[in-house]
Design a protein around this motif. Structure first.
Motif, PDB file in Angstrom:
ATOM      1  N   PRO A  54       0.829  -1.205   0.000  1.00 51.53           N
ATOM      2  CA  PRO A  54       0.000   0.000   0.000  1.00 51.53           C
ATOM      3  C   PRO A  54       0.860   1.250   0.000  1.00 51.53           C
ATOM      4  O   PRO A  54       1.918   1.282   0.605  1.00 51.53           O
ATOM      5  N   ASN A  55       0.417   2.252  -0.663  1.00 54.33           N
ATOM      6  CA  ASN A  55       1.126   3.529  -0.678  1.00 54.33           C
ATOM      7  C   ASN A  55       0.735   4.344   0.543  1.00 54.33           C
ATOM      8  O   ASN A  55      -0.419   4.729   0.725  1.00 54.33           O
ATOM      9  N   PHE A  56       1.752   4.565   1.340  1.00 54.64           N
ATOM     10  CA  PHE A  56       1.510   5.235   2.609  1.00 54.64           C
ATOM     11  C   PHE A  56       0.917   6.635   2.435  1.00 54.64           C
ATOM     12  O   PHE A  56      -0.010   7.028   3.139  1.00 54.64           O
ATOM     13  N   ALA A  57       1.477   7.358   1.482  1.00 54.65           N
ATOM     14  CA  ALA A  57       1.067   8.757   1.315  1.00 54.65           C
ATOM     15  C   ALA A  57      -0.409   8.846   0.927  1.00 54.65           C
ATOM     16  O   ALA A  57      -1.156   9.652   1.467  1.00 54.65           O
ATOM     17  N   ALA A  58      -0.797   8.006   0.003  1.00 59.65           N
ATOM     18  CA  ALA A  58      -2.184   8.059  -0.458  1.00 59.65           C
ATOM     19  C   ALA A  58      -3.142   7.720   0.679  1.00 59.65           C
ATOM     20  O   ALA A  58      -4.161   8.377   0.885  1.00 59.65           O
ATOM     21  N   ALA A  60      -2.575   7.986   3.867  1.00 64.20           N
ATOM     22  CA  ALA A  60      -2.563   9.048   4.870  1.00 64.20           C
ATOM     23  C   ALA A  60      -3.364  10.255   4.378  1.00 64.20           C
ATOM     24  O   ALA A  60      -4.081  10.895   5.139  1.00 64.20           O
ATOM     25  N   LEU A  61      -3.235  10.537   3.110  1.00 60.36           N
ATOM     26  CA  LEU A  61      -3.954  11.680   2.554  1.00 60.36           C
ATOM     27  C   LEU A  61      -5.459  11.490   2.702  1.00 60.36           C
ATOM     28  O   LEU A  61      -6.196  12.388   3.103  1.00 60.36           O
ATOM     29  N   LYS A  62      -5.882  10.309   2.398  1.00 61.46           N
ATOM     30  CA  LYS A  62      -7.316  10.023   2.488  1.00 61.46           C
ATOM     31  C   LYS A  62      -7.780  10.013   3.936  1.00 61.46           C
ATOM     32  O   LYS A  62      -8.826  10.562   4.260  1.00 61.46           O
ATOM     33  N   ARG A  63      -6.988   9.373   4.776  1.00 61.53           N
ATOM     34  CA  ARG A  63      -7.433   9.194   6.151  1.00 61.53           C
ATOM     35  C   ARG A  63      -7.132  10.410   7.033  1.00 61.53           C
ATOM     36  O   ARG A  63      -7.678  10.517   8.128  1.00 61.53           O
ATOM     37  N   GLY A  64      -6.209  11.249   6.605  1.00 65.92           N
ATOM     38  CA  GLY A  64      -5.835  12.385   7.432  1.00 65.92           C
ATOM     39  C   GLY A  64      -5.095  11.983   8.687  1.00 65.92           C
ATOM     40  O   GLY A  64      -5.161  12.644   9.714  1.00 65.92           O
ATOM     41  N   PHE A  66      -1.396   9.699  10.124  1.00 69.56           N
ATOM     42  CA  PHE A  66      -0.150   9.067   9.694  1.00 69.56           C
ATOM     43  C   PHE A  66       0.226   7.838  10.503  1.00 69.56           C
ATOM     44  O   PHE A  66       1.092   7.073  10.112  1.00 69.56           O
ATOM     45  N   PRO A 123       5.248  13.800   8.607  1.00 65.41           N
ATOM     46  CA  PRO A 123       4.098  12.895   8.626  1.00 65.41           C
ATOM     47  C   PRO A 123       3.894  12.308  10.007  1.00 65.41           C
ATOM     48  O   PRO A 123       4.206  11.160  10.250  1.00 65.41           O
TER      49      PRO A 123
END
Lengths: 342, 342
Positions: A54-58, A60-64, A66, A123
């Motif tokens: 899984p891409n961490f950034a994506a 985290a971006l979605k979930r808000g 880290f 992050p």
DNA sequence: AACTACATTGTTTGCGATAACATAAATGAT
DNA sequence: ATCATTTATGTTATCGCAAACAATGTAGTT
């Protein structure tokens, strides 16, 4: 791979390979409910085969969020700080959080504030500051309210949660230990003045003695090194009324013991000594030094727990203040005097 | 705030407030070229006023880069590891990278592999593993090629970049130092067998002596503690031909010295001792122990530099192997024997 | 005046994951 | 057999940012 990030396999890639939609892949990736076993297997196989991660950034971006905690410290070489860091990291890992380290340089409230601001671009969901040094105006620093901050320090503040060893009570532990064994007074070799720990222990020592109606003698100020302990010990060896020495850490205690012996005084027959940190077990053979063990690992764990609590709680929590008690590790550097009460 | 992440101010919010497009805000945020000074000022003012901070996740998602390095270590309490960690963190911070810590538990290649896999889901661009313990089959572990991995270890492998102190040459330093001062042989108290450092130092000690046509005597195996050094020292004190002791660390050296003195031998008059780590300066007053200082901070810095180099380079780099030399810190635990050549 | 060159700003698009909603298939109830 | 319910999957939209491209404006050149 359809991505513009070479080498990365996305959910969509997996979805195509498995012949499902990317939403289904997402469900499988997140401990999915409501996916038929066969479908799940197809997806998992495709994931493995393609090396999907899984891409961490994506995410985290979605979930808000880290799932990471930032740790700021001034000094990584001191025993207490490392233990605290260890506690933080282990507890974090147990709770599924990562730990991100930042080293601070100047020990000013301003630099702390700047560091906290800088860390907020990282992050992370929360911040722990290990603040061994005294920041006189720490109480004036109010962190922004969008990221929980926990500080490991004995200093008092009402704007952030703090946690530490109970440095003040540590002195009571030592003083009472000596007095119970018939000593009439306790001499103190403190750490440097800019250390929070030192300041609280100094006050604790004074108060503990005062509680028994004893006037505290002049104390010595060291710099945590054995050499500074030696200097103090040399002076203390000349004072015949001195039977009990409380050293701010084991290094200074060790220096003092050396000075006493060089001056012809025996430990513990003539003079008793207690240190703090219990840090010499591996360093000195057949260690005899009695020492207060402060459980910094627990401090770290608790600090992390507190920070996570603040992160995961919906509403804003009141700052808390926790102080953990130390414990005297008995060896044989303390003697009981004649006419002892106990 | 239009976002669904409460409390977060996005570029768009700033853009609206400043009356420009969000792309212009982006340009200002990234050290923008091509923005009129007045426009820039408007935007910066709006940023400050609204408390804008860039969202890390979004930026990373877009750029495919985290500007962070993951560090895995087995043991955070050993001096060398902490120093290495310090070096890594400081160098990382200087280069604009964050450091994310992971603690490993079991010391198996499998657990290392798993840890590396787990770390790959973290927001990091590269991995450094601090691997003090020997992993016999480390050479068989080939990391996936999508994330650069650097290992701090003396073990040899051709699949990853490694860096460490030159543990092997450290023994040459010590042996030569003794031999130059007229000692005819050098006794060795090694660290535990599962330590990479120990293994290389043991071999180095044998080879260094062999280079001078000297047969290495039986060596002692300690566990890094002063007590184990004491045991070895007790035995060595009985051996009259023993004039020079090389201890694997300062703790064991200190234990050995104590044992020698307890047995009536003087250091350095009767027996000379050299330790490794130069770790007792603050612990023992007027320290006399000569010791090899290994610069683990530099190891950390170099490891980070190497990792960043691999990250930022376009093409895949050949694994490198770097070994940093140590340095003898002279004090007074070594005497020169009569009939010395030098 | 017409044209080129560049400086400045705006618009569109998509990174990868997932919440929310929509749809389709299977099961059960009457 | 019909409709309600559940289960399983697909579709759409969006998080915040920034590359790529488009559009404007402005100055300089002949």
């Amino acid at each position: 791979m359809t991505s513009n990030h070479p080498g990365h396999v996305s959910m969509h890639d997996v979805a195509v390979a498995a012949g499902v939609s990317s939403q289904t892949v997402s469900r499988v990736a997140n401990g999915g409910e409501l996916v038929r076993p066969e479908t799940r297997k197809k997806v998992i196989d495709a994931m493995h085969q393609m090396g999907y991660r899984p891409n961490f950034a994506a995410r985290a971006l979605k979930r808000g969020q880290f799932k990471a905690i930032g740790v700021a410290l001034f000094d990584i070489l001191s025993t207490g700080n490392i233990r605290a860091l260890e506690g933080i990291t282990r507890e974090a890992s147990a709770r599924g959080y990562a730990t991100t380290l930042t080293m601070l340089n100047k020990k000013t409230t301003k630099s702390l504030a700047e560091a906290v601001e800088r860390m907020k671009t990282l992050p992370i969901d929360g911040i722990i500051v290990i603040l061994e040094k005294m920041l006189p105006d720490i109480t004036t620093y109010v962190p922004a309210d969008d990221l929980p901050v926990t500080i490991i320090t004995s200093a008092k503040t009402t704007t952030m949660s703090t946690i530490d060893e109970d440095q003040y009570r540590c002195s009571f532990l030592v003083v009472d230990y000596f007095l119970e064994r018939g000593h009439k007074n306790v001499h103190f070799i403190s750490g440097p003045r800019d250390s929070v720990a030192s300041q609280f222990r100094l006050q604790g020592w004074k108060d503990a003695l005062a509680e028994h109606g004893i006037t505290p003698p002049r104390h010595f100020v060291g710099d945590w090194t054995a050499d500074s302990g030696y200097e103090a010990g040399k002076a203390l060896a000349q004072m015949d009324e001195c039977t009990a020495i409380y050293a701010g850490n084991d290094f200074m205690a060790n220096g003092a013991i050396q000075a006493l012996e060089d001056a012809g005084k025996k430990v513990p027959e003539d003079v008793s000594v207690i240190g703090v940190d219990d840090s010499l077990k591996d360093v000195i053979p057949s260690l005899t030094l009695t020492s207060v063990r402060l459980d910094f690992t627990s401090v770290g764990r608790r600090a992390l727990a507190e920070t996570v609590r603040a992160i995961e709680s919906e509403d804003i929590l009141h700052p808390t203040r926790v102080l953990l008690p130390g414990k005297v590790i008995e060896r044989s550097s303390v003697s009981t005097l004649n006419g002892s009460e106990s």
